[in-house]
Write a protein that holds these residues in place. Sequence first.
Motif, PDB file in Angstrom:
ATOM      1  N   GLU A   1     -45.772 -19.540 -42.907  1.00  4.66           N
ATOM      2  CA  GLU A   1     -46.754 -20.580 -43.338  1.00  4.66           C
ATOM      3  C   GLU A   1     -45.818 -21.595 -43.943  1.00  4.66           C
ATOM      4  O   GLU A   1     -46.129 -23.110 -43.023  1.00  4.66           O
ATOM      5  CB  GLU A   1     -47.025 -19.970 -44.754  1.00  4.66           C
ATOM      6  CG  GLU A   1     -48.107 -20.779 -45.626  1.00  4.66           C
ATOM      7  CD  GLU A   1     -48.307 -20.472 -46.912  1.00  4.66           C
ATOM      8  OE1 GLU A   1     -47.267 -20.485 -47.573  1.00  4.66           O
ATOM      9  OE2 GLU A   1     -49.438 -20.149 -47.414  1.00  4.66           O
TER      10      GLU A   1
ATOM     11  N   PHE B   1     -36.928 -18.707 -43.356  1.00  4.41           N
ATOM     12  CA  PHE B   1     -36.705 -17.334 -43.575  1.00  4.41           C
ATOM     13  C   PHE B   1     -35.379 -16.949 -44.051  1.00  4.41           C
ATOM     14  O   PHE B   1     -34.739 -15.892 -43.435  1.00  4.41           O
ATOM     15  CB  PHE B   1     -37.227 -16.575 -42.402  1.00  4.41           C
ATOM     16  CG  PHE B   1     -38.669 -16.438 -42.134  1.00  4.41           C
ATOM     17  CD1 PHE B   1     -39.603 -15.916 -43.259  1.00  4.41           C
ATOM     18  CD2 PHE B   1     -39.329 -17.349 -41.145  1.00  4.41           C
ATOM     19  CE1 PHE B   1     -40.958 -15.942 -42.998  1.00  4.41           C
ATOM     20  CE2 PHE B   1     -40.633 -17.443 -41.096  1.00  4.41           C
ATOM     21  CZ  PHE B   1     -41.463 -16.761 -41.806  1.00  4.41           C
TER      22      PHE B   1
ATOM     23  N   ASN C   1     -42.182 -22.478 -39.051  1.00  6.15           N
ATOM     24  CA  ASN C   1     -43.218 -22.456 -39.946  1.00  6.15           C
ATOM     25  C   ASN C   1     -44.447 -23.596 -39.625  1.00  6.15           C
ATOM     26  O   ASN C   1     -44.021 -24.337 -38.848  1.00  6.15           O
ATOM     27  CB  ASN C   1     -42.738 -22.960 -41.516  1.00  6.15           C
ATOM     28  CG  ASN C   1     -42.137 -21.687 -42.236  1.00  6.15           C
ATOM     29  OD1 ASN C   1     -42.501 -20.831 -42.435  1.00  6.15           O
ATOM     30  ND2 ASN C   1     -40.783 -21.682 -42.160  1.00  6.15           N
TER      31      ASN C   1
ATOM     32  N   HIS D   1     -48.174 -11.773 -43.784  1.00  8.97           N
ATOM     33  CA  HIS D   1     -46.753 -12.484 -44.083  1.00  8.97           C
ATOM     34  C   HIS D   1     -45.978 -11.567 -44.941  1.00  8.97           C
ATOM     35  O   HIS D   1     -46.446 -10.752 -45.755  1.00  8.97           O
ATOM     36  CB  HIS D   1     -47.450 -13.588 -44.849  1.00  8.97           C
ATOM     37  CG  HIS D   1     -46.090 -14.792 -45.120  1.00  8.97           C
ATOM     38  ND1 HIS D   1     -45.133 -14.387 -45.913  1.00  8.97           N
ATOM     39  CD2 HIS D   1     -45.902 -15.729 -44.263  1.00  8.97           C
ATOM     40  CE1 HIS D   1     -44.458 -15.469 -45.813  1.00  8.97           C
ATOM     41  NE2 HIS D   1     -44.853 -16.242 -44.928  1.00  8.97           N
TER      42      HIS D   1
HETATM   43  N1  URA Z   1     -42.244 -17.947 -46.025  1.00 10.92           N
HETATM   44  C1  URA Z   1     -42.669 -18.508 -44.974  1.00 10.92           C
HETATM   45  O1  URA Z   1     -43.746 -18.559 -44.534  1.00 10.92           O
HETATM   46  N2  URA Z   1     -41.526 -19.292 -44.270  1.00 10.92           N
HETATM   47  C2  URA Z   1     -40.218 -19.471 -44.680  1.00 10.92           C
HETATM   48  O2  URA Z   1     -39.508 -19.875 -44.099  1.00 10.92           O
HETATM   49  C3  URA Z   1     -39.808 -18.366 -45.947  1.00 10.92           C
HETATM   50  C4  URA Z   1     -41.027 -18.029 -46.446  1.00 10.92           C
END
Ligand code: URA
Length: 458
Positions: A310, A323, A349, A430
């Motif tokens: 996201e 992430f 993202n 997610h």
């Molecule tokens: N959530 C996401 O969608 N992307 C990221 O990079 C970290 C958490």
Amino acid sequence: MAGPSRLQWEAGRAPDALWWQPDRDAVAPPAAIVQPGPRVPKSFVALARAAACHRSADRWALLYCLLWRLTHGERHLLTQVGNPDVARVNRYAKAVRRDVHKMKAFVRFRTMAEPGFEAPRYVAWFEPEHAVVEYAAGFFQHRFANMRWSILTPDRCAHWEGGGAIWFSPGTDKTAAPAGDVTEEAWRVYYRSIFNPARLKTRAMMSEMPAKYWRNLSEAALIPGLIAGADRDVAAMEAAQSAHDTLRCGATPETPGTALARRAEAAERGSLEQLALRAAGCRRCGLCSPATRTVFGEGPADARIMLVGEQPGDAEGLAGRPFVGRAGRLLDAALADAGLDRRALYLTNTVKHFKFTPKGRRRLHAKPDYDEVRACGPWLEAEIDRVAPDIVVALGATAAAALLERRVSIVRDRGKRIDWHGRCLTLTVHPAFILRSRERRDDEYRRFVADLRAAAAA
Ligand code: URA
């Protein structure tokens, strides 16, 4: 209380039983009080000391009248600032204090040789508006305690011998004071050097240093010329300053924006590196300002699988990498369980800046809105074009909706293989959703791993 008025007081004469005549001498110095006088508020003593120096002919009558009233049932008279007598005495005292202030600022001593002394005597000529010499003399005694000096005025002259007591003599004229000395030019140099043409406020300056004092100030002769040349001097100062800046700093330093643009220009055309550098300076929506860093995708340019989340979280925004926070650690574990190597995948993202709501020192995740997702669209498109993955995995509803350009139900479409612009698109939850699902977390995790495995198999 001075001599004659004291006698009247002691005889118990009311103010309207007295008449006053102008001073025969210009100044009547306050006589020492030999017997206890009337009890009056302290503020009256200070006020009367100042007002007594005023040049108006009625000052003694006014002070006598106030004294009478204060001691005959009107003890709080001075608090009535609107009372005409009180207003008048305040006006007189204020004018005297202002005059003393000017005297402190504008007395200029000049040296004068004195027979029998090695060191010169410092002599100043000053023309006060009121009879303030004795009132102000204490200031000069403290300020110039080690010098021998005289301040000459038309009313009275004050003298100090570097010790002992100040003594006074009758007024004199200007010829008694030295007309100039060797320090004169030093004054002028000093004044010229502290005069800042860029801060010239002629009206304020004229009120602080009224022209009537100029004739006794050696530096005053400079003032008209300095005012007339102020514009020219400011221009010269600016020119000198810019030359100075160039010398001090070298070339103008690059701003972060121009540095990024230059690096992007130098990077390989259309490469992920060039895209990332361009995105770092992106101003397409309001998220760039509060965000710490732009978080662009990462991974090999020829990755076969692309995962789209996201938006970066707090940890990602600080690190500038996708992430790497809690959700990222869960994703890493799930990828490993699905037999996938994160280093072989491209992770990115939908939105490249962390959107948050500040709460104290914390930054709480806030969902990006439609316009923010749209504003970031070109970057995601460019990443997909450049990496050209076989499979795109949308992690969660925001990514899925951005890619499919419609509202999406993950519950309904999860795991389906969608033909999307000649690629395979699959949808799953997610990782943050798994972190949030408390009781069902293990089940959800297993389903997530299965989705990733299925995507890899595709
Ligand atoms: N959530 C996401 O969608 N992307 C990221 O990079 C970290 C958490």
